[in-house]
Design a protein around this motif. Sequence first.
Motif, short mmCIF file in Angstrom:
data_model
loop_
_atom_site.label_atom_id
_atom_site.label_comp_id
_atom_site.label_asym_id
_atom_site.label_seq_id
_atom_site.Cartn_x
_atom_site.Cartn_y
_atom_site.Cartn_z
N PRO A 102 -13.48 24.01 -55.49
CA PRO A 102 -12.27 23.20 -55.73
C PRO A 102 -11.63 22.64 -54.46
O PRO A 102 -10.66 21.92 -54.53
N ARG A 103 -12.17 22.98 -53.26
CA ARG A 103 -11.56 22.52 -52.01
C ARG A 103 -11.61 21.00 -51.87
O ARG A 103 -10.64 20.37 -51.48
N ARG A 104 -12.75 20.43 -52.13
CA ARG A 104 -12.89 18.98 -51.97
C ARG A 104 -13.85 18.45 -53.01
O ARG A 104 -14.79 19.14 -53.42
N SER A 105 -13.60 17.24 -53.43
CA SER A 105 -14.48 16.60 -54.40
C SER A 105 -15.62 15.90 -53.67
O SER A 105 -15.41 15.34 -52.60
N PRO A 106 -16.82 15.92 -54.23
CA PRO A 106 -17.90 15.14 -53.63
C PRO A 106 -17.57 13.65 -53.69
O PRO A 106 -16.76 13.22 -54.51
N PHE A 107 -18.19 12.87 -52.81
CA PHE A 107 -17.95 11.44 -52.80
C PHE A 107 -18.34 10.80 -54.12
O PHE A 107 -17.77 9.82 -54.55
N GLY A 108 -19.33 11.37 -54.78
CA GLY A 108 -19.83 10.85 -56.05
C GLY A 108 -21.15 11.51 -56.36
O GLY A 108 -21.57 12.44 -55.69
N ILE A 109 -21.81 11.03 -57.40
CA ILE A 109 -23.07 11.60 -57.84
C ILE A 109 -24.14 10.51 -57.77
O ILE A 109 -23.96 9.42 -58.32
N ILE A 110 -25.25 10.81 -57.10
CA ILE A 110 -26.34 9.85 -56.94
C ILE A 110 -27.42 10.13 -57.96
O ILE A 110 -27.88 11.27 -58.10
N ARG A 111 -27.83 9.11 -58.68
CA ARG A 111 -29.01 9.24 -59.55
C ARG A 111 -30.25 9.19 -58.67
O ARG A 111 -30.43 8.26 -57.87
N ASN A 112 -31.11 10.17 -58.81
CA ASN A 112 -32.33 10.23 -58.00
C ASN A 112 -33.10 8.92 -58.07
O ASN A 112 -33.64 8.45 -57.06
N ALA A 113 -33.14 8.33 -59.24
CA ALA A 113 -33.90 7.08 -59.43
C ALA A 113 -33.33 5.93 -58.62
O ALA A 113 -34.03 4.94 -58.34
N ASP A 114 -32.06 6.03 -58.21
CA ASP A 114 -31.43 4.96 -57.44
C ASP A 114 -31.69 5.07 -55.94
O ASP A 114 -31.35 4.16 -55.18
N LEU A 115 -32.28 6.19 -55.51
CA LEU A 115 -32.57 6.38 -54.09
C LEU A 115 -33.91 5.73 -53.77
O LEU A 115 -34.98 6.29 -54.03
N LYS A 116 -33.87 4.53 -53.22
CA LYS A 116 -35.08 3.76 -52.92
C LYS A 116 -35.57 3.97 -51.49
O LYS A 116 -36.74 3.73 -51.18
N LEU A 117 -34.67 4.40 -50.61
CA LEU A 117 -34.98 4.51 -49.18
C LEU A 117 -35.10 5.97 -48.80
O LEU A 117 -34.13 6.71 -48.85
N ASP A 118 -36.31 6.40 -48.41
CA ASP A 118 -36.51 7.77 -47.96
C ASP A 118 -36.00 7.91 -46.53
O ASP A 118 -35.73 6.93 -45.83
N SER A 119 -35.87 9.15 -46.07
CA SER A 119 -35.40 9.40 -44.71
C SER A 119 -36.35 8.82 -43.66
O SER A 119 -35.92 8.43 -42.58
N LYS A 120 -37.65 8.75 -43.97
CA LYS A 120 -38.61 8.17 -43.03
C LYS A 120 -38.29 6.71 -42.77
O LYS A 120 -38.33 6.24 -41.63
N ALA A 121 -37.98 5.97 -43.83
CA ALA A 121 -37.63 4.56 -43.67
C ALA A 121 -36.26 4.41 -43.02
O ALA A 121 -36.04 3.49 -42.22
N ALA A 122 -35.34 5.32 -43.33
CA ALA A 122 -34.02 5.28 -42.69
C ALA A 122 -34.15 5.48 -41.19
O ALA A 122 -33.43 4.84 -40.40
N PHE A 123 -35.07 6.34 -40.76
CA PHE A 123 -35.30 6.53 -39.33
C PHE A 123 -35.77 5.24 -38.66
O PHE A 123 -35.31 4.89 -37.57
N VAL A 124 -36.69 4.53 -39.29
CA VAL A 124 -37.18 3.27 -38.73
C VAL A 124 -36.03 2.31 -38.47
O VAL A 124 -35.93 1.68 -37.41
N ILE A 125 -35.13 2.21 -39.43
CA ILE A 125 -33.99 1.30 -39.30
C ILE A 125 -33.05 1.77 -38.20
O ILE A 125 -32.60 0.98 -37.36
N ALA A 126 -32.74 3.06 -38.18
CA ALA A 126 -31.82 3.58 -37.18
C ALA A 126 -32.40 3.45 -35.77
O ALA A 126 -31.67 3.13 -34.82
N GLU A 127 -33.68 3.68 -35.64
CA GLU A 127 -34.32 3.55 -34.33
C GLU A 127 -34.25 2.12 -33.82
O GLU A 127 -34.02 1.87 -32.62
N ALA A 128 -34.42 1.16 -34.73
CA ALA A 128 -34.31 -0.25 -34.35
C ALA A 128 -32.88 -0.58 -33.91
O ALA A 128 -32.68 -1.34 -32.94
N GLU A 129 -31.90 -0.03 -34.60
CA GLU A 129 -30.50 -0.26 -34.21
C GLU A 129 -30.22 0.35 -32.84
O GLU A 129 -29.48 -0.22 -32.03
N ALA A 130 -30.78 1.52 -32.56
CA ALA A 130 -30.59 2.16 -31.26
C ALA A 130 -31.20 1.33 -30.14
O ALA A 130 -30.65 1.23 -29.03
#
Length: 213
Positions: A102-130
């Motif tokens: 009860p301390r804090r509410s989560p930001f929301g609930i993600i449907r697994n099917a809506d997650l199109k970007l894996d952490s591997k792809a997120a790394f590629v993007i973040a590395e390019a930004e760096a």
Amino acid sequence: MRNRTILTLALAGSFCFASLPREAQGQRPGGLPARQALDLVGQQFGAEQVALIVEMRGMGGVPEPESWKIWVWDERTRLMVREFQARAGRATNEGSSEEFYPRRSPFGIIRNADLKLDSKAAFVIAEAEARKAKMGFDSLNYILRCREFSREPIWTLELVDTVGEIVGKVYISGSTGAVLRTVWIYRGARGRPGGIPRIVDSAEPSVSGAGLE
């Protein structure tokens, strides 16, 4: 169209570790991508257990973390949220979690099917930004949570240097691969006088482009 192109390139792109020190690159090859962690939980406890994701965290990735904490929505638990942990081919059920209610509410609930970007792809993007920000880093912390008041999955990648300081954060849509925000923290010779860090936040109205002088 631009967002679709970003997502396609990230999913198909080859990894570039120029921002990571050579010793870190060879220290722990591979790691455990987020999608594999979710699949491990699904295989051991049932796919329905990871259908609704509250949050995921993987710390100290080089480039992927060794383990993940995964919180899921589960009405059968005492406080509506169940925690799993996944690492090295094995997942564990940690039971009802007090990380949120009860301390804090989560930001929301993600449907697994809506997650199109894996952490591997997120790394590629973040590395390019760096690269664009001319910022080196040694490891990454991964946080997946919902964009508040929506169901859009959002990746927050914290870039960490060799002494454990966060040097940047990259916020990425887990649906489209679009970069939503970057925050860079320049210290030392690249900081402000008196040893004060220089912060470059793409959300600031005064910042344009890469935000570098």
